[in-house]
Design a protein around this motif. Structure first.
Motif, short mmCIF file in Angstrom:
data_model
loop_
_atom_site.label_atom_id
_atom_site.label_comp_id
_atom_site.label_asym_id
_atom_site.label_seq_id
_atom_site.Cartn_x
_atom_site.Cartn_y
_atom_site.Cartn_z
N ASP A 59 0.84 -1.20 0.00
CA ASP A 59 0.00 0.00 0.00
C ASP A 59 0.87 1.25 0.00
O ASP A 59 0.62 2.20 -0.75
CB ASP A 59 -0.92 0.04 1.22
N TYR A 60 1.91 1.24 0.84
CA TYR A 60 2.78 2.41 0.93
C TYR A 60 3.63 2.58 -0.32
O TYR A 60 3.89 3.70 -0.75
CB TYR A 60 3.64 2.35 2.20
N VAL A 61 4.02 1.49 -0.95
CA VAL A 61 4.75 1.58 -2.22
C VAL A 61 3.85 2.26 -3.26
O VAL A 61 4.28 3.18 -3.96
CB VAL A 61 5.21 0.19 -2.71
N GLN A 62 2.60 1.82 -3.34
CA GLN A 62 1.66 2.42 -4.29
C GLN A 62 1.42 3.90 -3.97
O GLN A 62 1.33 4.74 -4.87
CB GLN A 62 0.33 1.66 -4.28
N MET A 63 1.36 4.24 -2.70
CA MET A 63 1.17 5.63 -2.27
C MET A 63 2.35 6.49 -2.73
O MET A 63 2.16 7.58 -3.28
CB MET A 63 1.03 5.69 -0.75
N VAL A 64 3.56 5.99 -2.51
CA VAL A 64 4.76 6.75 -2.89
C VAL A 64 4.82 6.92 -4.40
O VAL A 64 5.13 8.02 -4.89
CB VAL A 64 6.04 6.06 -2.35
N ILE A 65 4.51 5.88 -5.15
CA ILE A 65 4.50 6.00 -6.61
C ILE A 65 3.46 7.04 -7.04
O ILE A 65 3.72 7.87 -7.92
CB ILE A 65 4.24 4.63 -7.28
N ASP A 66 2.30 7.02 -6.42
CA ASP A 66 1.25 7.99 -6.72
C ASP A 66 1.74 9.41 -6.46
O ASP A 66 1.55 10.31 -7.28
CB ASP A 66 0.01 7.68 -5.88
N TRP A 67 2.38 9.62 -5.32
CA TRP A 67 2.91 10.95 -5.00
C TRP A 67 4.00 11.36 -5.99
O TRP A 67 4.04 12.51 -6.41
CB TRP A 67 3.50 10.96 -3.59
N GLU A 68 4.86 10.44 -6.34
CA GLU A 68 5.98 10.75 -7.23
C GLU A 68 5.50 11.10 -8.64
O GLU A 68 6.05 11.98 -9.28
CB GLU A 68 6.96 9.57 -7.29
N CYS A 69 4.47 10.43 -9.12
CA CYS A 69 4.04 10.68 -10.50
C CYS A 69 3.03 11.82 -10.62
O CYS A 69 2.80 12.31 -11.72
CB CYS A 69 3.48 9.41 -11.13
N ALA A 70 2.46 12.26 -9.53
CA ALA A 70 1.44 13.31 -9.60
C ALA A 70 1.95 14.57 -10.31
O ALA A 70 1.24 15.18 -11.09
CB ALA A 70 0.94 13.65 -8.20
N ARG A 71 3.20 14.92 -10.06
CA ARG A 71 3.73 16.16 -10.65
C ARG A 71 3.89 16.07 -12.17
O ARG A 71 4.02 17.09 -12.84
CB ARG A 71 5.06 16.52 -10.00
N LEU A 72 3.85 14.86 -12.72
CA LEU A 72 3.99 14.70 -14.17
C LEU A 72 2.72 15.09 -14.93
O LEU A 72 2.81 15.49 -16.09
CB LEU A 72 4.36 13.25 -14.51
N THR A 73 1.57 14.97 -14.28
CA THR A 73 0.31 15.24 -14.99
C THR A 73 -0.62 16.19 -14.26
O THR A 73 -1.66 16.55 -14.80
CB THR A 73 -0.46 13.93 -15.24
N LYS A 74 -0.28 16.56 -13.04
CA LYS A 74 -1.18 17.39 -12.25
C LYS A 74 -0.53 18.73 -11.94
O LYS A 74 0.27 18.83 -11.01
CB LYS A 74 -1.56 16.66 -10.96
N PRO A 75 -0.88 19.76 -12.68
CA PRO A 75 -0.28 21.08 -12.47
C PRO A 75 -0.45 21.60 -11.04
O PRO A 75 0.37 22.36 -10.54
CB PRO A 75 -1.01 21.99 -13.46
N ASP A 76 -1.49 21.15 -10.36
CA ASP A 76 -1.77 21.59 -9.00
C ASP A 76 -1.01 20.77 -7.95
O ASP A 76 -1.10 21.07 -6.76
CB ASP A 76 -3.27 21.53 -8.72
N LYS A 77 -0.24 19.77 -8.37
CA LYS A 77 0.48 18.90 -7.43
C LYS A 77 1.91 18.70 -7.92
O LYS A 77 2.25 17.66 -8.47
CB LYS A 77 -0.24 17.57 -7.28
N GLN A 78 2.75 19.69 -7.68
CA GLN A 78 4.10 19.68 -8.24
C GLN A 78 5.20 19.20 -7.30
O GLN A 78 6.37 19.33 -7.61
CB GLN A 78 4.43 21.08 -8.78
N MET A 79 4.85 18.62 -6.18
CA MET A 79 5.86 18.10 -5.27
C MET A 79 6.21 16.66 -5.63
O MET A 79 5.36 15.93 -6.15
CB MET A 79 5.34 18.15 -3.82
N ASN A 80 7.44 16.26 -5.32
CA ASN A 80 7.79 14.85 -5.48
C ASN A 80 7.35 14.09 -4.22
O ASN A 80 6.78 14.68 -3.30
CB ASN A 80 9.28 14.68 -5.78
N ALA A 81 7.63 12.79 -4.17
CA ALA A 81 7.16 11.97 -3.05
C ALA A 81 7.73 12.42 -1.71
O ALA A 81 7.01 12.53 -0.72
CB ALA A 81 7.49 10.51 -3.30
N ARG A 82 9.01 12.72 -1.68
CA ARG A 82 9.65 13.13 -0.43
C ARG A 82 9.08 14.48 0.05
O ARG A 82 8.80 14.65 1.25
CB ARG A 82 11.17 13.23 -0.63
N GLU A 83 8.89 15.41 -0.85
CA GLU A 83 8.31 16.71 -0.49
C GLU A 83 6.87 16.55 -0.01
O GLU A 83 6.45 17.21 0.94
CB GLU A 83 8.36 17.66 -1.69
#
Length: 116
Positions: free
Chosen positions: A70-94
């Protein structure tokens, strides 16, 4: 039907699979199904209701995450959000540091494991 939201979600799903493959070396069944519920929910209900249902039932969101996968999927989701979501430009760590610091003990090891 919310065509723009469906298109937005489909772009996000594609980015999710790309990042998942880059980080894990392969795509998972969960990766192929990522956010698919939202596509169908947007066909039958308004955004706010669909969003609430998705977040309260999806294991890659903080309310339902329990396992390492679950946490792996969560981190991947956070990491990729900035690629397609202009309103979510942080990477997973941020995202972890700024939005979910209470999850640091569970999520930081996953971020490090994935080399992010």
């Amino acid at each position: 039907m919310q065509i723009d939201r469906i298109k937005y979600t489909m772009k996000h799903r594609k980015a999710f699979r790309a990042v998942e493959k880059q980080l894990l070396g392969h795509n998972t069944i969960r990766g192929y199904l990522h956010d698919m519920d939202k596509v169908f929910l947007y066909m039958i209900m308004d955004y706010k209701r669909a969003h609430k249902i998705h977040r309260s039932h999806s294991r890659h969101h903080t309310l339902k995450a329990r396992t390492h996968a679950d946490y792996v999927q969560m981190v991947i989701d956070w990491e990729c959000a900035r690629l397609t979501k202009p309103d979510k430009q942080m990477n997973a760590r941020e995202t972890l540091d700024k939005l979910y610091p209470e999850l640091k003990d569970k999520v930081l090891p996953v971020i490090e494991e994935l080399g992010l």
